[in-house]
Design a protein around this motif. Structure first.
Motif, PDB file in Angstrom:
ATOM      1  N   ALA A 113     -31.012 -28.560 -19.418  1.00  0.00           N
ATOM      2  CA  ALA A 113     -31.070 -27.389 -18.528  1.00  0.00           C
ATOM      3  C   ALA A 113     -31.184 -27.835 -17.077  1.00  0.00           C
ATOM      4  CB  ALA A 113     -32.250 -26.498 -18.903  1.00  0.00           C
ATOM      5  N   ALA A 114     -31.945 -28.901 -16.836  1.00  0.00           N
ATOM      6  CA  ALA A 114     -32.089 -29.422 -15.467  1.00  0.00           C
ATOM      7  C   ALA A 114     -30.763 -29.978 -14.982  1.00  0.00           C
ATOM      8  CB  ALA A 114     -33.175 -30.496 -15.425  1.00  0.00           C
ATOM      9  N   ASP A 115     -30.040 -30.684 -15.869  1.00  0.00           N
ATOM     10  CA  ASP A 115     -28.720 -31.214 -15.513  1.00  0.00           C
ATOM     11  C   ASP A 115     -27.776 -30.071 -15.151  1.00  0.00           C
ATOM     12  OD1 ASP A 115     -29.507 -33.816 -15.958  1.00  0.00           O
ATOM     13  OD2 ASP A 115     -28.692 -33.906 -17.988  1.00  0.00           O
ATOM     14  N   GLU A 116     -27.803 -29.010 -15.968  1.00  0.00           N
ATOM     15  CA  GLU A 116     -26.943 -27.845 -15.733  1.00  0.00           C
ATOM     16  C   GLU A 116     -27.277 -27.223 -14.376  1.00  0.00           C
ATOM     17  OE1 GLU A 116     -24.013 -25.042 -17.324  1.00  0.00           O
ATOM     18  OE2 GLU A 116     -24.670 -26.967 -18.084  1.00  0.00           O
ATOM     19  N   SER A 117     -28.573 -27.138 -14.083  1.00  0.00           N
ATOM     20  CA  SER A 117     -29.025 -26.569 -12.812  1.00  0.00           C
ATOM     21  C   SER A 117     -28.572 -27.431 -11.628  1.00  0.00           C
ATOM     22  CB  SER A 117     -30.552 -26.445 -12.837  1.00  0.00           C
ATOM     23  OG  SER A 117     -31.041 -26.133 -11.570  1.00  0.00           O
ATOM     24  N   ASP A 118     -28.674 -28.762 -11.773  1.00  0.00           N
ATOM     25  CA  ASP A 118     -28.205 -29.682 -10.728  1.00  0.00           C
ATOM     26  C   ASP A 118     -26.714 -29.504 -10.474  1.00  0.00           C
ATOM     27  OD1 ASP A 118     -30.694 -30.788 -10.418  1.00  0.00           O
ATOM     28  OD2 ASP A 118     -30.267 -32.626 -11.523  1.00  0.00           O
ATOM     29  N   LEU A 119     -25.956 -29.396 -11.563  1.00  0.00           N
ATOM     30  CA  LEU A 119     -24.512 -29.204 -11.438  1.00  0.00           C
ATOM     31  C   LEU A 119     -24.194 -27.880 -10.762  1.00  0.00           C
ATOM     32  CD1 LEU A 119     -23.215 -30.591 -14.840  1.00  0.00           C
ATOM     33  CD2 LEU A 119     -22.605 -31.439 -12.582  1.00  0.00           C
ATOM     34  N   ALA A 120     -24.943 -26.835 -11.118  1.00  0.00           N
ATOM     35  CA  ALA A 120     -24.717 -25.516 -10.513  1.00  0.00           C
ATOM     36  C   ALA A 120     -24.989 -25.574  -9.010  1.00  0.00           C
ATOM     37  CB  ALA A 120     -25.615 -24.465 -11.177  1.00  0.00           C
ATOM     38  N   GLU A 121     -26.044 -26.292  -8.613  1.00  0.00           N
ATOM     39  CA  GLU A 121     -26.357 -26.442  -7.187  1.00  0.00           C
ATOM     40  C   GLU A 121     -25.252 -27.204  -6.463  1.00  0.00           C
ATOM     41  OE1 GLU A 121     -28.750 -25.111  -5.200  1.00  0.00           O
ATOM     42  OE2 GLU A 121     -29.126 -23.951  -7.014  1.00  0.00           O
ATOM     43  N   ASP A 127     -18.398 -24.445  -3.353  1.00  0.00           N
ATOM     44  CA  ASP A 127     -17.910 -23.068  -3.423  1.00  0.00           C
ATOM     45  C   ASP A 127     -18.513 -22.261  -2.275  1.00  0.00           C
ATOM     46  OD1 ASP A 127     -16.946 -20.577  -4.188  1.00  0.00           O
ATOM     47  OD2 ASP A 127     -18.421 -20.312  -5.789  1.00  0.00           O
ATOM     48  N   GLU A 128     -17.974 -22.463  -1.079  1.00  0.00           N
ATOM     49  CA  GLU A 128     -18.570 -21.875   0.129  1.00  0.00           C
ATOM     50  C   GLU A 128     -18.568 -20.354   0.154  1.00  0.00           C
ATOM     51  OE1 GLU A 128     -16.643 -24.038   3.403  1.00  0.00           O
ATOM     52  OE2 GLU A 128     -18.597 -24.995   3.648  1.00  0.00           O
ATOM     53  N   ASN A 129     -17.522 -19.724  -0.396  1.00  0.00           N
ATOM     54  CA  ASN A 129     -17.482 -18.252  -0.341  1.00  0.00           C
ATOM     55  C   ASN A 129     -18.138 -17.602  -1.559  1.00  0.00           C
ATOM     56  OD1 ASN A 129     -15.578 -18.582  -2.351  1.00  0.00           O
ATOM     57  ND2 ASN A 129     -13.878 -17.714  -1.195  1.00  0.00           N
ATOM     58  N   GLY A 130     -18.645 -18.433  -2.491  1.00  0.00           N
ATOM     59  CA  GLY A 130     -19.399 -17.903  -3.625  1.00  0.00           C
ATOM     60  C   GLY A 130     -18.590 -17.111  -4.634  1.00  0.00           C
ATOM     61  N   ASP A 131     -17.259 -17.367  -4.702  1.00  0.00           N
ATOM     62  CA  ASP A 131     -16.432 -16.596  -5.638  1.00  0.00           C
ATOM     63  C   ASP A 131     -16.355 -17.219  -7.034  1.00  0.00           C
ATOM     64  OD1 ASP A 131     -14.794 -18.788  -5.209  1.00  0.00           O
ATOM     65  OD2 ASP A 131     -13.010 -17.613  -4.662  1.00  0.00           O
ATOM     66  N   GLY A 132     -17.085 -18.332  -7.243  1.00  0.00           N
ATOM     67  CA  GLY A 132     -17.078 -18.965  -8.559  1.00  0.00           C
ATOM     68  C   GLY A 132     -15.969 -19.986  -8.742  1.00  0.00           C
ATOM     69  N   PHE A 133     -15.249 -20.291  -7.661  1.00  0.00           N
ATOM     70  CA  PHE A 133     -14.155 -21.255  -7.730  1.00  0.00           C
ATOM     71  C   PHE A 133     -14.188 -22.161  -6.510  1.00  0.00           C
ATOM     72  CE2 PHE A 133     -12.683 -17.506 -10.000  1.00  0.00           C
ATOM     73  CZ  PHE A 133     -12.271 -18.053 -11.210  1.00  0.00           C
ATOM     74  N   ILE A 134     -13.716 -23.398  -6.687  1.00  0.00           N
ATOM     75  CA  ILE A 134     -13.559 -24.314  -5.559  1.00  0.00           C
ATOM     76  C   ILE A 134     -12.069 -24.382  -5.264  1.00  0.00           C
ATOM     77  CG2 ILE A 134     -13.849 -26.669  -4.711  1.00  0.00           C
ATOM     78  CD1 ILE A 134     -16.077 -27.002  -6.872  1.00  0.00           C
ATOM     79  N   SER A 135     -11.708 -23.910  -4.081  1.00  0.00           N
ATOM     80  CA  SER A 135     -10.304 -23.969  -3.664  1.00  0.00           C
ATOM     81  C   SER A 135     -10.057 -25.297  -2.955  1.00  0.00           C
ATOM     82  CB  SER A 135      -9.994 -22.813  -2.707  1.00  0.00           C
ATOM     83  OG  SER A 135     -10.701 -23.004  -1.489  1.00  0.00           O
ATOM     84  N   ALA A 136      -8.787 -25.607  -2.751  1.00  0.00           N
ATOM     85  CA  ALA A 136      -8.431 -26.835  -2.023  1.00  0.00           C
ATOM     86  C   ALA A 136      -9.032 -26.794  -0.617  1.00  0.00           C
ATOM     87  CB  ALA A 136      -6.916 -26.992  -1.966  1.00  0.00           C
ATOM     88  N   ARG A 137      -8.997 -25.625   0.026  1.00  0.00           N
ATOM     89  CA  ARG A 137      -9.535 -25.472   1.383  1.00  0.00           C
ATOM     90  C   ARG A 137     -11.045 -25.752   1.398  1.00  0.00           C
ATOM     91  NH1 ARG A 137      -6.950 -26.230   5.243  1.00  0.00           N
ATOM     92  NH2 ARG A 137      -5.304 -24.780   4.697  1.00  0.00           N
TER      93      ARG A 137
END
Length: 189
Positions: A113-121, A127-137
């Motif tokens: 769970a801690a690993d999952e939390s680290d990955l989420a952080e 994911d700067e705009n918080g849409d759940g995706f990392i775009s190329a930009r």
């Protein structure tokens, strides 16, 4: 279309954000050291460390940082050399993670769970705009903040995205991000 249902529980035994291989850890640590050592003189000064943390959006109090770091700087040196930096990293790792890298076999639900939390952080940093995706930009923005040369070339950034984009939608979701982090630990041939 991806929904919350897609965020199903996936249990993977080695789903650790931190690298467990000592040789890979040393390489990762050297890469981080080189990024922080902006002028390339072989030392990380408190100022360089502070600037690096600021670029990552982590604003540390300079006097706190100074008091923590200075105890690791050898007398006569202007900053942390690589060995000092490794010692500081190991102390922080032991303090915050209890040296968990040593006992890989005892992978408890709490550590998963801690690993999952680290990955989420980590995912949120990209994911700067918080849409759940990392775009190329977004990936390019973070690479630029870190001062990496890849950040200057969109073609290279897009190749990085394509290499982990399993569903080929041109962006990286959290599931793909987790897979990517695992391939850093066990490079695919």
């Amino acid at each position: 279309m991806e929904s919350d249902g897609e965020k199903k529980k996936v249990t993977i035994k080695s789903s650790s954000f931190r690298l467990r291989s000592p040789s890979l850890n040393a390489l990762r640590l050297q890469r981080i050291f080189d990024l922080f050592d902006k002028n390339g003189d072989g030392f990380i000064t408190v100022e360089e460390l502070s600037q690096a943390l600021s670029r990552l959006g982590l604003n540390a109090d300079l006097s706190d940082l100074k008091s923590t770091v200075e105890s690791y700087i050898q007398p006569g040196n202007t900053g942390l050399n690589f060995d000092d930096f490794s010692s500081l990293h190991k102390t922080l790792d032991d303090s915050f993670f209890g040296g968990a890298e040593e006992n890989d076999e005892t992978s408890s639900p709490e550590s998963a769970a801690a690993d999952e939390s680290d990955l989420a952080e980590a995912f949120k940093v990209f994911d700067e705009n918080g849409d759940g995706f990392i775009s190329a930009r977004e990936l390019q923005t973070v690479l630029k903040k870190l001062g990496l040369p890849e950040g200057g070339e969109m073609a290279r950034v897009e190749k990085m995205i394509v290499s982990v984009d399993r569903n080929q939608d041109g962006r990286v979701d959290f599931f793909e991000f987790k897979n990517m982090m695992r391939t850093v630990v066990i490079p695919s041939s």
